[in-house]
Design an enzyme around this catalytic site. Structure first.
Site, PDB file in Angstrom:
ATOM      1  CG  HIS A 198      -8.574  -1.834  -5.394  1.00 31.98           C
ATOM      2  ND1 HIS A 198      -9.154  -2.140  -4.187  1.00 31.98           N
ATOM      3  CD2 HIS A 198      -9.519  -2.044  -6.340  1.00 31.98           C
ATOM      4  CE1 HIS A 198     -10.385  -2.527  -4.386  1.00 31.98           C
ATOM      5  NE2 HIS A 198     -10.651  -2.464  -5.689  1.00 31.98           N
ATOM      6  CE1 TYR A 224      -3.547  -2.625   0.305  1.00 28.90           C
ATOM      7  CE2 TYR A 224      -2.436  -3.331   2.300  1.00 28.90           C
ATOM      8  CZ  TYR A 224      -3.377  -3.548   1.318  1.00 28.90           C
ATOM      9  OH  TYR A 224      -4.141  -4.676   1.341  1.00 28.90           O
TER      10      TYR A 224
END
Length: 136
Positions: A88, A10
């Site tokens: 995402h 991430y």
């Protein structure tokens, strides 16, 4: 936990940095940007449902783990009628098999995955372009 949790997937940018960048982009393009984050599915459902009565024109959403589990959130998007882009940070298609399925992709205007925080900026640009096209 963004910026702290699994930075290999991430990245290290926190949610505040992403929100600040989107607010700046919104102000430069004449659009108000509101951010909302919750780990509670029912709060996300309620926010999407409320958006339809508040004049929200477009939603950029990262459903996170709800991508793979939430029929309730999917139904909220369908009921709202508000166009949205699914974002995402990581490329969900390069990860575990259970992450490959999304309950949102088939009803989203578009999907951006794997580009980190830049994905939100690209989604914003696409949303502005669509709104401008729709208003012509």
């Amino acid at each position: 936990m963004l910026g702290q949790r699994e930075p290999e997937h991430y990245g290290s940018a926190g949610l505040d940095a992403i929100d600040t960048r989107l607010a700046h982009l919104g102000s430069t393009h004449g659009h108000q940007v509101e951010s909302f984050q919750s780990n509670a599915e029912h709060l996300l459902v309620e926010r999407v449902q409320a958006a339809s009565g508040q004049g929200v024109d477009f939603i950029i959403v990262n459903p996170a783990a709800f991508t793979h589990t939430s029929i309730a959130l999917r139904d909220a998007f369908l009921a709202s009628g508000i166009p949205f882009i699914e974002v995402h940070l990581s490329n969900i298609h390069r990860r575990e098999t259970f992450r490959h399925h999304s309950y949102f992709s088939d009803i989203a205007v578009g999907v951006i995955a794997g580009l980190g925080p830049q994905g939100y900026e690209l989604a914003f640009q696409a949303a502005v372009e669509q709104l401008n096209t729709d208003n012509e």
